[in-house]
Design a protein around this motif. Structure first.
Motif: not given
Length: 183
Positions: A47-75
């Motif tokens: 699960i860590y590796q699966l999430m690591e491939q997805f969430w940091p990129a969203i936090a970095s790019s800011g691409d996606g709906p605001p609730f997803i980007v906020d969730f990525a930053h929180k993670l």
């Protein structure tokens, strides 16, 4: 003493494959609020590796709906305690590799007063439940029959008795069932 909260998304037929779930804003906000009440997350390697491939990129790019980007930053900000016998290091921001047995490492963290969230991962969830280390179960039951996939708590070999402590229905039809172990 800290607590361990196991949150799992599950279909009606017991599947806990993240690709089968409803991932709308309301469910993400519920999870984000739960994360705010915890001091970190517990992850198995997969699960860590699966999430690591997805969430940091969203936090970095800011691409996606605001609730997803906020969730990525929180993670990204959340401490992540990762159990693995095969990884040599973890690189996602605020991640800590735990090499000792779950039965020893989790009690050390909770003895420090840490409240920990296990969000996904049927393997680690089953291990924690089997060891009696889960203090709350938050099951988000999705109105879907997957027909295949990993099963919720499939590694449990002994009966666990639980007491229902809360229910909540989301607008998507997802139903929260919150349980506490009967000890």
């Amino acid at each position: 003493m800290g607590r361990v909260i196991l949150q799992m998304n599950v279909t009606l037929d017991g599947c806990c494959d993240h690709r089968q779930m409803i991932a709308d804003e309301e469910v993400h906000r519920y999870t984000a609020d739960l994360m705010d009440r915890c001091d970190g997350g517990l992850f198995g390697r997969e699960i860590y590796q699966l999430m690591e491939q997805f969430w940091p990129a969203i936090a970095s790019s800011g691409d996606g709906p605001p609730f997803i980007v906020d969730f990525a930053h929180k993670l990204n900000r959340q401490p992540k305690y990762v159990f693995s016998r095969t990884l040599d290091h973890v690189s996602w921001q605020n991640s800590f590799l735990l090499k000792g047995p779950v039965s020893e490492e989790v009690p050390k963290l909770t003895a420090e007063g840490k409240n920990l969230l296990v969000n996904g991962g049927p393997g680690l969830g089953s291990t924690l439940a089997q060891l009696g280390l889960v203090d709350e179960y938050h099951l988000l039951v999705n109105p879907i029959v997957a027909g295949r996939g990993p099963r919720l708590l499939g590694g449990i070999h002994e009966r666990l008795k639980l007491k229902l402590t809360e229910t909540k229905t989301f607008s998507s039809g997802v139903v929260l069932l919150r349980y506490a172990p009967v000890r």
